[in-house]
Design an enzyme around this catalytic site. Structure first.
Site, PDB file in Angstrom:
ATOM      1  N   ASP A  36      -7.942  -4.594  -0.460  1.00 41.28           N
ATOM      2  CA  ASP A  36      -8.392  -5.239  -1.696  1.00 41.28           C
ATOM      3  C   ASP A  36      -8.105  -6.733  -1.706  1.00 41.28           C
ATOM      4  O   ASP A  36      -8.747  -7.486  -2.440  1.00 41.28           O
ATOM      5  CB  ASP A  36      -7.716  -4.594  -2.912  1.00 41.28           C
ATOM      6  CG  ASP A  36      -8.132  -3.146  -3.082  1.00 41.28           C
ATOM      7  OD1 ASP A  36      -9.340  -2.890  -3.082  1.00 41.28           O
ATOM      8  OD2 ASP A  36      -7.242  -2.284  -3.202  1.00 41.28           O
TER       9      ASP A  36
ATOM     10  N   HIS B 167       0.856  -1.185   0.000  1.00 45.21           N
ATOM     11  CA  HIS B 167       0.000   0.000   0.000  1.00 45.21           C
ATOM     12  C   HIS B 167       0.891   1.234   0.000  1.00 45.21           C
ATOM     13  O   HIS B 167       2.013   1.214   0.520  1.00 45.21           O
ATOM     14  CB  HIS B 167      -0.915  -0.003   1.230  1.00 45.21           C
ATOM     15  CG  HIS B 167      -1.971   1.050   1.193  1.00 45.21           C
ATOM     16  ND1 HIS B 167      -1.769   2.316   1.711  1.00 45.21           N
ATOM     17  CD2 HIS B 167      -3.232   1.039   0.688  1.00 45.21           C
ATOM     18  CE1 HIS B 167      -2.863   3.028   1.528  1.00 45.21           C
ATOM     19  NE2 HIS B 167      -3.761   2.291   0.907  1.00 45.21           N
TER      20      HIS B 167
END
Length: 463
Positions: free
Chosen positions: A389, A330
């Protein structure tokens, strides 16, 4: 092939000019200390604004040094994990409460929450004939484009579309928050009917149901869903509702809002940003990668075989040859993404209800192996962990949601954050957002048209 979509030899030739003449030497970014993606090499973002809506916490400062820590997410200063624990303990749905918190900066009382829910229900109806005249006409194969088109068309139905007073933008924002589930689900129903000949059944939303419940109620032909299904979808909406002012789509909201434009144009731009596979579309890529993994390995429980596949993905030998293990890493978090941690707690129970424990075990294995492989084979400047996700796509698949709706459901959640940030920008902005770009072009003289042929020949000779 349509003449409108055909790539002609002339277009290929022009595209080659773009590839040849629009290249910037990567070393120049270091030379001029350009923060690509508005982040430095360690992953720390360039400070571009202030917000009181959300905090994404990923490091602590010790002796003036940035030290990575377990990720934390705060909505208006309140730990999102505490928020979820609070409403789940009361056996309530939480998305509407979180939307109130994001918009108004404080938790609602029981009376305020009920009045707010009733207000959303009041706005949860589309203009007369909108479904027939807009959603049913030329349905797109991509639901994010359908959402954007619907939002832009709603401008035509609003007598005060260009009024950017706080009162009017709040009214528009509440209407969009209420309508996004309808626009997403109805757009999908039209798509599957006109593109695949499926039965066209549209259920109007039901009063008294939460946003998560209504999504499942409108989507399923029999309108049925379990309490666990609705609760997990509600938690997914809460976790996706907001993520600070710097994420791509929310920053887009700030940038477009700062120009003084209308709410519909702003949200359509944010939808365009969220559609991208590096942003809201990432969970689809995760699902596609896992499908490819399951097709190409013989034993899901063999760690060595799974590790080899992940290494091949990283080295552009497997899946889409991008070199990315989707769902891992991320821009901000390094040690952990709190949203992934929260979602994972509920994924296990849902996998048991759906009899998909083997798939869940595979996800856990990839979550454990991928950071080790990335650390071994890549030069990285901060830690790598599973992001939200990684598990959200798996949740949606277990819920039986069509893959075409994965990113639109992200938008159904994130519209709350976008509207909160639009209101914040309008309330505190006053300056158009315009960062600097340094030109690296060399100055050269204008060449008259009759002399250019000779100039082109010289360039070719030089190459």
């Amino acid at each position: 092939m349509s003449r409108y979509t055909e790539i002609t030899p002339e277009l290929y030739e022009l595209a080659e000019k773009v590839k040849r003449n629009c290249v910037i030497d990567p070393e120049l970014y270091q030379k001029y200390d350009v923060k690509r993606g508005l982040r430095d090499i360690s992953g720390k973002g360039v400070l571009a604004g202030l917000t009181d809506i959300c905090e994404v916490h990923s490091y602590t400062i010790v002796d003036s040094e940035y030290v990575p820590c377990e990720g934390k997410l705060y909505y208006r200063g309140i730990d999102v994990e505490e928020i979820i624990a609070g409403f789940t303990e009361d056996d309530r749905y939480g998305f509407e409460e979180v939307t109130y918190l994001l918009l108004f900066g404080e938790l609602p009382t029981e009376k305020q929450l009920q009045e707010f829910i009733q207000q959303l229900e009041h706005y949860r109806s589309l203009p007369p004939s909108f479904v027939r005249d807009v959603i049913m006409k030329a349905p797109s194969k991509d639901m994010m484009n359908t959402l954007a088109r619907s939002v832009l068309t709603l401008y035509s139905y609003d007598e005060k579309a260009d009024d950017i007073s706080i009162e009017n933008v709040l009214r528009q924002g509440l209407q969009l928050i209420a309508l996004f589930p309808l626009l997403a689900v109805y757009g999908y129903k039209a798509y599957r009917h006109f593109h695949f000949g499926k039965s066209l059944v549209i259920h109007p939303p039901k009063a008294g149901l939460s946003t998560a419940e209504n999504l499942l109620y409108m989507l399923r032909s029999n309108k049925q869903y379990s309490k666990l299904e609705a609760k997990i979808l509600d938690i997914a909406l809460v976790l996706h509702a907001e993520h600070g002012g710097g994420n791509n789509s929310t920053f887009t909201t700030h940038v477009v809002t700062s120009s003084g434009t209308d709410t519909y144009s702003t949200i359509a731009a944010s939808l365009g940003s969220l559609k991208g596979p590096r942003h809201g579309g990432a969970n689809i890529k995760v699902m596609q990668m896992f499908d490819d993994l399951k097709e190409n390995i013989k034993d899901w429980t063999d760690e060595e075989e799974v590790a080899r596949y992940l290494s091949d993905v990283l080295n552009k030998k497997a899946f889409d040859k991008s070199g990315l293990i989707y769902g891992m890493g991320h821009a901000v978090y390094s040690i952990s993404d709190p949203r992934a941690n929260v979602l994972k707690q509920y994924v296990k129970s849902l996998s048991e209800e759906k009899n998909m424990q083997e798939e869940f075990a595979l996800y856990e294995m990839v979550e454990r192996l991928a950071p080790e492989i990335i650390a071994r084979e890549r030069k990285i400047y901060k830690g790598v962990s599973a992001n939200v996700d990684f598990y959200s796509g798996f949740v949606y698949r277990m819920l039986g949601l069509p893959v075409e709706l994965y990113t639109p459901i992200f938008a159904v959640a994130r519209i709350s954050g976008w509207i909160a940030h639009r209101l914040e920008e309008l309330n505190n902005g006053g300056k158009i957002i315009r960062p600097a770009y340094k030109s690296i072009s060399k100055h050269k003289p204008y060449i008259k048209l009759k002399d250019r042929e000779q100039n082109v020949e010289l360039k070719i000779a030089e190459r």
